[in-house]
Design an enzyme around this catalytic site. Sequence first.
Site, mmCIF file in Angstrom:
data_model
loop_
_atom_site.group_PDB
_atom_site.id
_atom_site.type_symbol
_atom_site.label_atom_id
_atom_site.label_comp_id
_atom_site.label_asym_id
_atom_site.label_seq_id
_atom_site.Cartn_x
_atom_site.Cartn_y
_atom_site.Cartn_z
ATOM 1 N N CYS A 111 0.814 -1.221 0.000
ATOM 2 C CA CYS A 111 0.000 0.000 0.000
ATOM 3 C C CYS A 111 0.847 1.271 0.000
ATOM 4 C CB CYS A 111 -0.955 0.012 1.184
ATOM 5 S SG CYS A 111 -2.011 -1.428 1.243
ATOM 6 N N HIS A 247 -3.110 7.268 2.358
ATOM 7 C CA HIS A 247 -3.595 5.944 1.959
ATOM 8 C C HIS A 247 -4.944 5.693 2.628
ATOM 9 C CE1 HIS A 247 -4.051 1.788 1.215
ATOM 10 N NE2 HIS A 247 -3.701 1.390 2.424
ATOM 11 N N ASN A 277 -10.262 -0.055 0.505
ATOM 12 C CA ASN A 277 -8.802 0.081 0.470
ATOM 13 C C ASN A 277 -8.295 -0.541 -0.836
ATOM 14 O OD1 ASN A 277 -6.055 -0.368 0.730
ATOM 15 N ND2 ASN A 277 -6.155 -1.024 2.866
#
Length: 320
Positions: A111, A247, A277
């Site tokens: 990520c 993020h 996500n």
Amino acid sequence: MTARIVGTGSYVPEQMVTNEELSQIVETNDEWIQTRTGIRSRHIATDRGTSEIAAEAARRALEDSGIPAEEIDVILVATSTPEKHFPSCACEVQAELGASRAAAFDISAACSGFVFALNVMYAFVKAGVYRTGLVIGADVLSKITDWSDRGTCVLFGDGAGAAVLRADELGIRHSVLGADGSKKDVLSCLSRSNGNVWMNKAPEMGYMTMDGQEVFKFAVKKVPECIRQLLQESGVREDEIRYFILHQANVRILDSVAKRLKQPLEKFPVNMDRYGNTSGASIPLLLDECNRKGMLQKGDKLVLAGFGAGLTWGAVLLEW
Ligand code: UT7
């Protein structure tokens, strides 16, 4: 000379899956998912692979920048879900776009991948190696998701985001990256080719596993810490930052980071409610949304920050 973002683009697959639909697959409910994470729905790539959605986002970024594909010197794709061990996703994107002059390779930092890839582009430009590049974050996490594990399957979604960067006087000012491999098991996914075929052992199937609370604790401590370091080393104060593009994993993480940095929550744009996500894609997807909504003015100072498996983390300070 530094690298400046001169165009952005993004793409999410058509099929949208709501929390309600997930509650028919695993024991969960819309209220739990929304209050614990802030996620309402996500998009799932049922008929398109990582390189296809990456190329689509890249096409839109090129269009936004007005720069033709033939002028791109390098393509960097941050992904944890390439379709093949080789060639890289970046090479597939290069072929799709016809960016025939470009070098192309993938970057693996989960990520945090987009922030790592931006940093590589920044270094290339500063060193005078390349002038123009495409930096992409793309993931199809749905194919490594265990759809019977309610602790992970409600969190993730598929998507891609891209930015075109070009050598300029203004742009990226500083960056901080980090990794802690001793925490490698907190969030991981075995490769699907993990078996030894020579010994006739069946390959182990790799699905993502995560200790959610460990990742949560790490994120709320490390993200503000690395943003503070980034700003201190740049001589810029928190209140000079227009937006913190973080993020998108959990709104509670954004709340906590905002509090620790003593900054209003309005400076932390959110789109995880609609996309979940999306791993390497989340930061460029959000950046593109902010750009297209006209939220970013020339000269605005932005901080982009990511965290994820590795464990890895990173932040970039740039002027729009
Ligand atoms: O990109 C980076 C990757 N990941 C992250 O950033 C994730 C970071 N972590 C988180 O966002 C949070 O830790 C989660 C959202 C994953 C979990 O939230 P939590 O507040 O830490 O919940 P928990 O794991 O402590 O679980 C609380 C309860 C448990 O039940 P008991 O033991 O209290 O009876 C879980 O079994 O919630 C249960 N639970 C669920 N219930 C309904 C876990 N998942 C679900 C679910 N629906 N989907």
